[in-house]
Design a protein around this motif. Structure first.
Motif, PDB file in Angstrom:
ATOM      1  N   VAL A   1      26.930  19.190   5.818  1.00  0.00           N
ATOM      2  CA  VAL A   1      27.507  20.763   6.323  1.00  0.00           C
ATOM      3  C   VAL A   1      27.619  20.923   4.196  1.00  0.00           C
ATOM      4  O   VAL A   1      27.847  22.187   3.519  1.00  0.00           O
ATOM      5  N   THR A   2      28.145  19.914   2.764  1.00  0.00           N
ATOM      6  CA  THR A   2      28.146  20.358   1.555  1.00  0.00           C
ATOM      7  C   THR A   2      26.258  20.478   1.153  1.00  0.00           C
ATOM      8  O   THR A   2      26.348  21.092  -0.004  1.00  0.00           O
ATOM      9  N   GLY A   3      25.455  19.605   1.449  1.00  0.00           N
ATOM     10  CA  GLY A   3      24.282  19.687   1.199  1.00  0.00           C
ATOM     11  C   GLY A   3      23.481  21.413   1.119  1.00  0.00           C
ATOM     12  O   GLY A   3      22.992  22.746   0.271  1.00  0.00           O
TER      13      GLY A   3
ATOM     14  N   PHE B   1      20.733  26.934   7.030  1.00  0.00           N
ATOM     15  CA  PHE B   1      21.696  27.652   7.907  1.00  0.00           C
ATOM     16  C   PHE B   1      21.173  26.855   9.156  1.00  0.00           C
ATOM     17  O   PHE B   1      22.121  26.561   9.442  1.00  0.00           O
ATOM     18  N   SER B   2      20.249  27.073   9.507  1.00  0.00           N
ATOM     19  CA  SER B   2      19.872  26.243  10.564  1.00  0.00           C
ATOM     20  C   SER B   2      20.709  24.922  11.146  1.00  0.00           C
ATOM     21  O   SER B   2      21.567  24.542  12.092  1.00  0.00           O
ATOM     22  N   ASP B   3      20.559  24.233   9.938  1.00  0.00           N
ATOM     23  CA  ASP B   3      21.193  22.670   9.882  1.00  0.00           C
ATOM     24  C   ASP B   3      22.604  22.772   9.857  1.00  0.00           C
ATOM     25  O   ASP B   3      23.187  21.967  10.502  1.00  0.00           O
ATOM     26  N   PHE B   4      22.818  23.946   8.923  1.00  0.00           N
ATOM     27  CA  PHE B   4      24.474  23.745   8.760  1.00  0.00           C
ATOM     28  C   PHE B   4      25.351  24.165  10.027  1.00  0.00           C
ATOM     29  O   PHE B   4      25.934  23.284  10.570  1.00  0.00           O
ATOM     30  N   SER B   5      24.249  25.052  10.880  1.00  0.00           N
ATOM     31  CA  SER B   5      25.203  25.497  11.576  1.00  0.00           C
ATOM     32  C   SER B   5      25.216  24.190  13.186  1.00  0.00           C
ATOM     33  O   SER B   5      26.032  24.011  13.368  1.00  0.00           O
ATOM     34  N   MET B   6      24.016  23.765  13.282  1.00  0.00           N
ATOM     35  CA  MET B   6      23.904  22.791  13.986  1.00  0.00           C
ATOM     36  C   MET B   6      24.776  21.344  13.872  1.00  0.00           C
ATOM     37  O   MET B   6      25.637  20.787  15.027  1.00  0.00           O
ATOM     38  N   ALA B   7      25.303  21.123  13.006  1.00  0.00           N
ATOM     39  CA  ALA B   7      25.456  20.120  12.004  1.00  0.00           C
ATOM     40  C   ALA B   7      27.346  19.977  12.421  1.00  0.00           C
ATOM     41  O   ALA B   7      28.170  19.269  12.572  1.00  0.00           O
TER      42      ALA B   7
END
Length: 366
Positions: free
Chosen positions: A50-52, A79-85
């Motif tokens: 989320v931070t990165g 955005f895809s990585d953030f939302s999945m996490a």
């Protein structure tokens, strides 16, 4: 006592129960210390990811210099990585640790639907970057994608992602037992049936093998062009700087793609094997293997910002700006100009270098 056994297999979690009379006993109960370790491991993913990724999104949106075609796709990937996490990792570990679905049918459908969507969006964004780099390097005189065209491509990527993940949502159900609730994908002909196997094979081809093949071919051709021949000795500094910059971007993306492929390979192998050989789920240690595989897959969401920061000067400057409040991180004038006026800065630096060389030559001749 009359004893019956019922196995429930879910794409998101592999859970088994035994029913003794009216009591449901979990065969994969974990001690508290083990649950705590997994909770810490998954929490690291969420915090770093989320931070990165939020920082990457800010760097691209807040600086006009960063709004390039490649960076728009990197923005979509972040955005895809953030939302999945955010929307899946935490719920995955809670469900896997307690074996009880607390979040209702609506979120059960979303929980099974969104990981496939995010994976598809991520890997197709990487493929789009590879194709864009291929066109820019192999055919430099052809027009590049415009901002509007790039947004349309990103929209198409999400449309394809939604379509591929829809069966996961459609067949998701919650089953209620006397002491707990499960969330699973209830295929028409059962787990391991024709529908399930066909879907798993289609997924591994469309959201893993095919995009990786496209990237392998494009980056191989790009590599032959950028590294296949030496830069002419008499080439201008501007030309050499362009080649070096292109090489750095390609290296960075190759690292990103390789990391993604390695993180998600055990995940795809696990579920392909499970759709053909259901007996692998009968072993008591399979839950720990599953949690490790899911951790590795989900951890792919936190590596990209680290890779960008290590291998790209502009992103590194952006991270310094974002974390300038940390006492030991200092923002230099070079960092400020790298994001705001990168081209002007490089030209000025080159001009200063040329003037210095001229002064040295003049001094020696005198």
């Amino acid at each position: 006592m009359d004893t019956t056994t019922s196995e429930t297999v879910n794409l998101s979690t592999t859970i088994y129960f035994q029913h003794y009379g009216n009591e449901t006993i979990n065969r994969f109960e974990q001690p508290d210390w083990q649950v705590a370790l997994w909770a810490i491991a998954y929490s690291v993913i969420v915090i770093v990811s989320v931070t990165g990724n939020v920082t990457v999104i800010w760097i691209i949106l807040a600086h006009k210099r960063m709004r390039t075609v490649t960076n728009y796709f990197i923005l979509n990937l972040a955005f895809s990585d953030f939302s999945m996490a955010t929307f899946n990792t935490i719920f995955n570990v809670v469900y896997a640790a307690h074996y009880d679905w607390y979040f209702g049918l609506g979120y059960c459908r979303f929980h099974n639907f969104y990981p496939i969507t995010a994976i598809c969006s991520s890997i197709y964004s990487m493929a789009a970057i590879a194709v864009d780099r291929y066109m820019a390097i192999i055919y430099p005189l052809k027009p590049r994608l415009s901002s509007t065209s790039t947004k349309i491509v990103i929209g198409l990527i999400w449309a394809v992602a939604f379509s591929l993940a829809f069966p996961q949502c459609y067949y998701s159900v919650t089953e209620y037992f006397p002491q707990r609730t499960t969330c699973l994908v209830n295929w028409p002909d059962g787990h391991g049936g024709k529908h399930h196997r066909t879907y798993q094979i289609a997924l591994i081809i469309l959201i893993y093998l095919l995009p990786l093949l496209v990237m392998l071919v494009t980056y191989s051709l790009i590599g032959q062009t950028l590294w296949g021949s030496e830069i002419p000795g008499e080439a201008s500094d501007h030309y050499q700087n362009q080649i070096q910059a292109k090489r750095k971007v390609v290296k960075m993306m190759i690292v990103v793609v390789t990391t993604f492929a390695l993180c998600w390979l055990p995940y795809h192998i696990y579920f392909i094997l499970g759709s053909f050989i259901i007996e692998i789920y009968y072993h008591t240690y399979i839950q720990q293997i599953y949690l490790a595989i899911i951790w590795l897959a989900m951890s792919s969401t936190m590596y990209n910002p680290i890779i960008y920061c290590c291998l790209n000067q502009r992103f590194r400057s952006g991270f310094r700006h974002a974390f300038s409040w940390v006492p030991f991180i200092k923002v230099s004038e070079e960092d400020k100009m790298e994001l705001q006026h990168a081209q002007t800065f490089r030209m000025a630096r080159s001009y200063r270098t040329d003037n210095t060389n001229s002064t040295v030559v003049h001094h020696n001749s005198t």
